[in-house]
Design an enzyme around this catalytic site. Structure first.
Site, mmCIF file in Angstrom:
data_model
loop_
_atom_site.group_PDB
_atom_site.id
_atom_site.type_symbol
_atom_site.label_atom_id
_atom_site.label_comp_id
_atom_site.label_asym_id
_atom_site.label_seq_id
_atom_site.Cartn_x
_atom_site.Cartn_y
_atom_site.Cartn_z
ATOM 1 N N LYS A 70 -2.822 -7.937 -3.097
ATOM 2 C CA LYS A 70 -2.556 -6.818 -4.814
ATOM 3 C C LYS A 70 -1.532 -6.767 -4.572
ATOM 4 C CE LYS A 70 -2.937 -1.938 -5.538
ATOM 5 N NZ LYS A 70 -1.964 -2.817 -6.895
ATOM 6 N N CYS A 119 13.385 2.139 -1.469
ATOM 7 C CA CYS A 119 12.909 3.063 0.320
ATOM 8 C C CYS A 119 14.038 3.344 1.124
ATOM 9 C CB CYS A 119 11.703 2.144 0.414
ATOM 10 S SG CYS A 119 12.764 0.852 0.873
ATOM 11 N N GLY A 163 4.905 0.667 0.113
ATOM 12 C CA GLY A 163 5.249 1.978 -1.159
ATOM 13 C C GLY A 163 4.624 2.884 -0.691
ATOM 14 N N SER A 164 4.374 4.310 -1.469
ATOM 15 C CA SER A 164 4.721 5.740 -0.523
ATOM 16 C C SER A 164 4.112 5.761 0.501
ATOM 17 C CB SER A 164 4.039 6.411 -2.323
ATOM 18 O OG SER A 164 3.010 6.334 -1.871
ATOM 19 N N THR A 165 5.216 6.896 1.180
ATOM 20 C CA THR A 165 4.633 7.648 1.870
ATOM 21 C C THR A 165 2.862 8.218 2.274
ATOM 22 O OG1 THR A 165 6.449 8.454 3.266
ATOM 23 C CG2 THR A 165 4.387 9.395 4.560
ATOM 24 N N GLU A 166 2.364 8.931 0.447
ATOM 25 C CA GLU A 166 1.859 9.199 0.118
ATOM 26 C C GLU A 166 0.119 8.455 0.417
ATOM 27 O OE1 GLU A 166 -0.228 11.453 -3.615
ATOM 28 O OE2 GLU A 166 1.273 10.273 -3.716
ATOM 29 N N GLY A 169 0.431 5.796 2.351
ATOM 30 C CA GLY A 169 -0.249 5.423 3.597
ATOM 31 C C GLY A 169 -0.831 5.980 4.394
ATOM 32 N N GLU A 190 5.074 0.412 5.535
ATOM 33 C CA GLU A 190 6.950 0.333 5.354
ATOM 34 C C GLU A 190 6.597 1.744 3.975
ATOM 35 O OE1 GLU A 190 8.408 -3.083 7.474
ATOM 36 O OE2 GLU A 190 9.000 -0.809 6.646
ATOM 37 N N GLU A 250 11.787 12.915 -1.670
ATOM 38 C CA GLU A 250 12.073 11.689 -2.422
ATOM 39 C C GLU A 250 11.670 11.001 -3.741
ATOM 40 O OE1 GLU A 250 9.572 7.591 -1.051
ATOM 41 O OE2 GLU A 250 11.630 6.536 -1.231
#
Lengths: 510, 487
Positions: free
Chosen positions: A206, A312, A259-262, A264, A282, A409
Site C-alpha cells: 500500500k 525519520c 511511518g509514524s510511531t503512532e 506503528g 521503521e 517529531e
C-alpha cells in the site's frame, strides 16, 4: 543544489552525474498509471472510488487515483497467495533468476530515470535536482544490491548430537504486506521490494495516498521486466482503510510498515489481534546530533533541512558544546537564511514545499509552541509562499529539553539547537527520548568518537558525517523508533522463515 | 568467416607485442589447420604484467578507492558484454578447442555469464566483523584483497575457466595476471577486449598467453605475485606448490585431476543412471577433471548396465564440432591424443574387456572412437590414471562397504556420483566419499553458487560459491584502544 553535493546516499563517480548533467525537467509529466495493480493487471477499485493526488507546490490536483479498500486488499492478497503456492512459477524459479529480474527492474528504472524524477517531484515536492541525483540512483543501487543477494542467502548444515543429518532452509515467509510513506516514495518502495523479492516472497504494497504515482509507474516496469503475475501487487489507498485491512488480514504472513510511531502502535496491535503476522516497523525519530568540533555547521544544517525536514532520521536535536555554541548558532542561522526555497523544478532550489496541508499545519503548530514555550526564534517561523505548502527555514536557539519542540517529531524545516557542557551530560540527554533511530557525533578525538558512539542508544550512529546511507548498511531503530533492520544482509532476516530439517541416518560421521 | 582480431598480450588495457618476439601457433584440432598466431608471453612480459597489476593495486589507485558496489557493477557489465558476444565467443571456443559448438553456446558461455553475474553480486557483501575481545578495545576485521594474483588456466573450458578465475579475484578487489593455455588463448584475448570495454581500470586484468614452462613458471616463481591459482594436472600442481615455497610463499590454490567414482546401485532408475554415467564420462570429449571415469555398478544390474552403456557409446556422432547433430569433437592436441591411445592399449594389454571403440576415428584430426571397457579391475592403469579422453571404465561391486573402500582408494578426490533410490544409502555413501563434490542421482550438476574443489591430490581450496571469496581475501584484524568498553 548543495544538498545533492553533500548527500552521501549517492556517491556515484563523477563521470555518472554532475550538476551540469541533470537534464532539464519536463514540469508537467504525463501520468500513465492511476489504478490498482493486481496480478500484473490494472484494476479500478471494487467500490469505484477514487481520490485526488495533489501537487504540493501549487495545491492543485494532479489527477484522480483509484482508492483501494478492504475488498481490493482481499483481491490482492488472493493474487499474492496464488503466486506463492508450492509449484508456482515464482516458487520454482532459480534464485539467480529472481536476482536477474531485480537487476532488470533496476535497469528499467535507470532507463526511465528522468521521467520518474519528474513525477516524484510533481507528486512529493522534493527538488528535481535531488530526485534525479539522489532518490533515483539510490533506488537503482538498492535493487541491484538485493538482486545480488537472491542466490547467496544460504542455510547451514549443522552438527547436532546423534545419528542425524541436520540442515536449515532459508525459505520466504509468504505473502508480505508492505505499507510505505510519502517522504521518499520511490526509495521506500525499493527498500521494501528488494529484500522481499530477493528472498522469494510475494507482496501486497500500500503506497501513501499523498504520493502514489511513481510507485504505480514502477509497477508497470515490474510487469515489463517479467515478474510473474501476483508476485507484486500495488494498492494506492488510505491508512485507516486499506492499510488497516492489510495489517489485520488473516492471510498476510508478515507486515512491514514505515511511518509514524503512532501508526506503528496500531500495526503491532492489529497483528496481535489477527493472525500474529510478523511485524517490522521503521518509525519516527528525534535524533540527536552532538557537536564537539567547530566545522560541523554545513553538515548539521543538511542533517535537519534535507528533504524539507521530512526524514525519520533528521538531526532534530542539535547539541552544541558550550565553548563553540554562540558561533555555531550564528553560522547556522546565517546558513538557514541563505537556504533557497522555491519551485522544486528549478535546479537552484534547495527546499520545496511540505507534502500536504496536514503536515504544513502541524509544523506551523510546532513553531507556535516553540515561541510560546520560550525557545528563541532566530530566523524563519512563517509561511514562505502564497500558494503551496512552503515554510521558511526556521531555527530555534536556547531550546530546553522539556519543550515540545525538543521532544516531538516535527518533520519539517525547523532546527532546534541546545547547549551542553560535558560528554557524559550530553549522552544522557541525547538518550532521554522514547525514540532511537539515529544519532551523530562530530569530533576529531578518537576516544570521544568511540565512547559516544558506543553509548548512544540509536540504530545508526554517524561520526563526522550525517545521513550517509548505503544499501549495504543496516538501518533501523532502537526503542519506539521501530523493530527490525532494513538494508544490508540484515534486511534479509525479516523476509525469511528458517526451516530446520533433521534426517535420521544409519551412522553419523564427522 | 569469423574474425580473430585479438592476438596480442593484454597489459595495462593495451595490446603489446611480446618482448622476445615469440609467437604461439593456434590450431583448430578438428582440422589440424593453423587458425592464427598469437604473441607469446615470456619472463619479461610476465614482469611487465606484474608491474602493471601492482601499480593498479597501489593505495589510492582507482581500483583500490572504488566503491565495492562499483566493482560489482563492472563484473555485471562484463557479463552483459559476454552475453552480447555470446555467439562469437562460442564459435571461437569451438574452433580453438574442438568442443561441440552447441555445448560451448549452451554450457560454457552460459556458465561464464552466470559466474560473472554471481560474483558481481558478491562484491559489496563481503563482510568483516566487529569482535567482542577481552579488554578495553574496539576490534574489527577488514576483509582486504590479497593483491596481485597470478592465475593459470587450462584448455578444456577456456572461457569458463577464465571467468571462474577472474570473477572472485576481482570481486574481492585483487588485480590479476592470467595466463591462458597455449592451446586455447583466443577466447581469453577476446575477454580482455571486453574487460577494457566494460571499464575496468588499466592494470586490473592482464592477459598473457604463454607456455607453462616459461610464462607459467615465471608466474609461480614471481617474487611480487601474492597468490597463484592453478587449474590443470596434478603433476604441474606439485610444481606450482614447490615454486611458491621456493619463492615468496605466495598463497596457492589448486584445482587438479580426478579419477572420479560414479557408484550405481541396483535400486536406481537404470536407464537414467546409464545416461548420466555416459554424459558424466563423455562430456567434452572426456576432457573434464570431473569425468566419472570409474563407474562402479552393483552386480545384479552390471551386465545390463554395460550393455546399455555400450549402445549409448556406439550411438555417438563424431564430426565437425561446429555442426548441429555432432556429439563429440576431437581431442585437444597430439600429445593428449597419444596419451589416451596409450592408455587404451594398456587396457587391452592388462586384460580389460574392450566393449566398443578403442581406436582412432577415421577422418583427419584428433578424433578417438567412444570407448567402453568392462571387467576392469582396480589395479589396471585405466582404473588408476586420469585418461582425459572418451574412455569409460565399468567395474562391478557387491556391497556398500566394499564400494566405498574402492572408491576412496585413490590419491585423487575431486568428485563422485551415487545413484540409488534409498535415502539411507544416499546419505551414508555421500558422507563417506572423500570427494569435494558428491552428486546423488545426478552428475556434473554445477552452478555458480556451489563450491567446487578437491580432497587430497585433486587440489586445495574451493572455487565458486561464497567459499571462493576466502581464497581471494586477506583478513586484517584492527584493535583500537578505547577508554571504556561497553557491550
Amino acid at each position: 543544489g548543495r544538498d545533492s553535493a553533500l548527500f552521501r546516499l549517492n556517491r556515484l563517480p563523477a563521470r555518472h552525474f554532475s550538476a551540469a548533467a541533470i537534464p532539464a525537467p519536463n514540469t508537467q509529466p504525463d501520468v500513465h498509471y492511476n489504478k490498482l495493480f493486481i496480478n500484473n493487471q490494472w484494476h479500478d477499485a471494487v467500490s469505484g472510488k477514487t481520490f485526488p493526488t495533489i501537487n504540493p507546490a501549487t495545491g492543485e490536483v494532479i489527477c484522480q487515483v483509484a482508492e483501494a479498500d478492504e475488498a481490493d486488499v482481499e483481491k490482492a492478497v488472493k493474487a499474492a497467495r496464488d503466486a506463492f503456492r508450492l509449484g508456482s512459477p515464482w516458487r520454482r524459479m532459480d534464485a539467480s533468476h529472481r536476482g536477474l529480474l531485480l537487476n532488470r527492474l533496476a535497469n528499467a528504472i535507470e532507463r526511465d530515470a528522468a521521467y520518474l524524477a519528474e513525477l516524484e517531484t510533481l507528486d512529493n515536492g522534493k527538488p528535481y535536482a535531488v530526485s534525479y541525483t539522489v532518490d533515483i540512483p539510490n533506488v537503482v543501487k538498492c535493487l541491484r544490491y538485493y538482486a545480488g543477494w537472491a542466490d547467496k542467502w544460504e542455510g547451514k548444515t549443522i552438527p547436532i548430537d546423534g545419528d542425524y543429518f541436520c540442515y536449515t532452509r532459508h525459505e520466504p515467509i509468504g505473502v508480505c504486506g508492505q505499507i510505505i510513506p510519502w517522504n521518499f516514495p520511490l526509495l521506500m518502495q525499493a527498500w521494501k521490494l528488494g529484500p522481499a523479492l530477493a528472498t522469494g516472497n510475494t507482496v501486497v504494497m500500500k503506497v501513501a495516498e499523498q504520493t502514489p504515482l511513481t510507485a504505480l509507474y514502477v509497477a508497470s516496469l515490474i510487469k515489463e521486466v517479467g515478474f510473474p503475475e501476483g508476485v507484486v501487487n500495488i494498492l494506492p489507498g488510505m491508512g485507516p482503510s486499506a492499510g488497516a485491512a492489510i495489517a489485520r488480514h488473516m492471510d498476510v504472513d508478515k507486515v512491514a510498515f514505515t511511518g509514524s510511531t503512532e501508526v506503528g502502535h496500531l500495526i503491532q496491535q492489529a497483528s496481535g489481534s489477527s493472525n500474529l503476522k510478523k511485524v517490522t516497523l521503521e518509525l519516527g525519530g528525534k535524533s540527536p546530533n552532538i557537536i564537539l568540533s567547530d566545522d560541523a555547521v554545513e553538515q548539521s544544517h543538511f542533517a535537519l533541512f534535507f528533504n524539507q525536514g521530512q526524514c525519520c532520521c533528521a538531526g532534530s536535536r542539535t547539541f552544541v558544546q558550550a565553548d563553540i555554541y554562540d558561533e555555531f548558532v550564528e553560522r547556522s542561522v546565517e546558513r538557514a537564511k541563505r537556504r533557497v526555497v522555491g519551485n522544486p523544478f528549478d535546479l537552484k532550489t534547495e527546499q520545496g514545499p511540505q507534502v500536504d496541508q496536514e503536515q504544513f499545519n502541524k509544523i506551523l503548530g510546532y513553531v507556535s509552541s516553540g515561541k510560546r514555550e520560550g525557545a528563541k526564534l532566530m530566523c524563519g517561523g512563517g509561511v514562505a509562499a502564497d500558494r503551496g505548502y512552503f515554510i521558511q527555514p526556521t531555527v530555534f536557539g536556547d531550546v530546553q529539553d522539556n519543550m515540545t519542540i525538543a521532544r516531538e517529531e516535527i518533520f519539517g524545516p525547523v532546527m532546534q539547537i541546545f547547549k551542553f557542557k560535558t560528554v557524559e551530560e550530553v549522552l544522557t540527554r541525547a538518550n532521554d527520548t522514547k525514540y532511537g533511530l539515529a544519532a551523530a557525533v562530530f569530533t576529531k578525538d578518537i576516544d570521544k568518537a568511540n565512547y559516544v558512539s558506543s553509548g548512544l542508544r540509536a540504530g545508526t550512529v554517524w561520526i563526522n558525517c550525517y545521513d550517509v546511507f548505503g544499501a549495504q548498511a543496516p538501518f533501523g531503530g532502537y526503542k519506539a523508533s521501530g523493530t527490525g533492520r532494513e538494508l544490508g544482509e540484515y534486511g534479509l532476516d525479516n523476509y525469511t522463515e528458517v526451516k530446520t530439517v533433521t534426517i535420521k541416518v544409519p551412522q553419523k560421521n564427522s | 568467416m569469423v574474425q580473430l582480431p585479438f592476438k596480442y598480450l593484454f597489459i595495462n588495457n593495451e595490446w603489446h607485442e611480446s618482448c622476445r618476439g615469440g609467437k604461439i601457433p593456434v590450431y583448430n584440432p578438428a582440422t589440424g589447420k593453423l587458425l592464427c598466431e598469437v604473441e607469446e608471453a615470456d619472463n619479461e612480459d610476465v614482469d611487465k604484467a606484474v608491474r602493471s597489476a601492482r601499480a593498479a593495486f597501489e593505495m589510492g589507485s582507482l581500483w583500490r578507492s572504488m566503491d565495492a558496489s562499483d566493482r560489482g557493477q563492472l563484473l555485471t557489465r562484463l557479463a552483459d558484454l559476454v552475453e552480447r558476444d555470446r555467439l562469437l565467443l562460442a564459435t571461437l571456443e569451438a574452433l580453438d578447442s574442438g568442443k561441440v559448438f552447441l555445448m560451448a553456446y549452451f554450457v560454457d558461455l552460459m556458465a561464464t555469464i552466470k559466474t560473472l553475474r554471481y560474483y558481481g553480486g558478491w562484491a559489496d557483501k563481503i563482510h568483516g566483523k566487529t569482535i567482542p575481545v577481552d579488554g578495553e578495545y574496539f576490534t574489527y576485521t577488514r576483509h582486504e584483497p590479497i593483491g596481485v594474483c597470478g592465475q593459470i588456466i587450462p584448455w578444456n573450458f577456456p572461457v569458463m575457466m577464465f571467468a571462474w578465475k577472474i570473477a572472485p579475484a576481482l570481486c574481492c578487489g585483487n588485480t590479476v595476471v592470467i595466463k591462458p593455455a597455449e592451446q586455447t588463448p583466443l577466447s581469453a584475448l577476446h575477454m580482455a577486449a571486453l574487460i577494457k570495454e566494460a571499464g575496468f581500470p588499466p592494470g586490473v586484468v592482464n592477459v598473457v598467453p604463454g607456455y607453462g614452462q616459461t610464462a607459467g613458471c615465471a608466474i609461480s616463481h614471481h617474487m611480487d605475485i601474492d597468490k597463484v591459482a592453478f587449474t590443470g594436472s596434478t603433476a604441474v600442481g606439485k610444481l606450482i606448490q614447490k615454486a611458491a615455497g621456493d619463492s615468496n610463499l605466495k598463497r596457492v590454490t589448486l584445482e587438479l585431476g580426478g579419477k572420479n567414482p560414479n557408484i550405481v546401485f541396483a535400486d536406481c532408475d537404470l536407464e537414467y543412471a546409464v545416461e548420466q554415467a555416459h554424459s558424466g564420462l563423455f562430456f567434452n570429449q572426456g576432457q573434464c577433471c570431473l569425468a566419472g571415469s570409474r563407474v562402479f555398478v552393483e552386480e545384479p544390474i552390471y551386465k545390463e548396465f554395460v550393455r546399455r552403456s555400450v549402445e549409448k557409446a556406439k550411438s555417438k556422432v563424431l564430426g565437425n564440432p561446429l555442426l548441429p547433430g555432432v556429439d563429440q569433437g576431437p581431442q585437444i592436441d597430439q600429445k593428449q591424443f597419444d596419451k589416451i591411445m596409450e592408455l587404451i592399449e594398456s587396457g587391452k594389454r592388462e586384460g580389460a574387456t574392450l566393449e566398443c571403440g578403442g581406436a582412432v576415428w577415421g577422418h583427419p584430426g584428433l578424433f578417438i572412437q567412444p570407448t567402453v571397457f568392462s571387467n576392469v579391475t582396480d589395479d589396471m592403469r585405466i582404473a588408476k590414471e586420469e585418461i582425459f579422453g572418451p574412455v569409460q571404465q565399468i567395474m562391478c561391486f557387491r556391497s556398500v562397504h566394499e564400494v566405498i573402500q574402492r572408491a576412496n582408494t585413490t590419491h585423487y578426490g575431486l568428485a563422485a556420483g551415487v545413484f540409488t533410490s534409498d535415502i539411507d544409502k544416499a546419505l551414508t555413501v555421500s558422507s563417506a566419499l572423500q570427494a569435494g563434490m558428491v552428486w546423488v542421482n545426478c552428475y556434473n550438476a554445477m552452478s555458480a553458487q556451489c563450491p567446487f574443489g578437491g580432497f587430497k591430490m585433486s587440489g586445495n581450496g574451493r572455487e565458486l560459491g561464497e567459499y571462493a571469496l576466502q581464497e581471494y581475501t586477506e583478513v586484517k584484524a584492527v584493535t583500537i584502544k578505547i577508554s571504556q568498553k561497553n557491550s
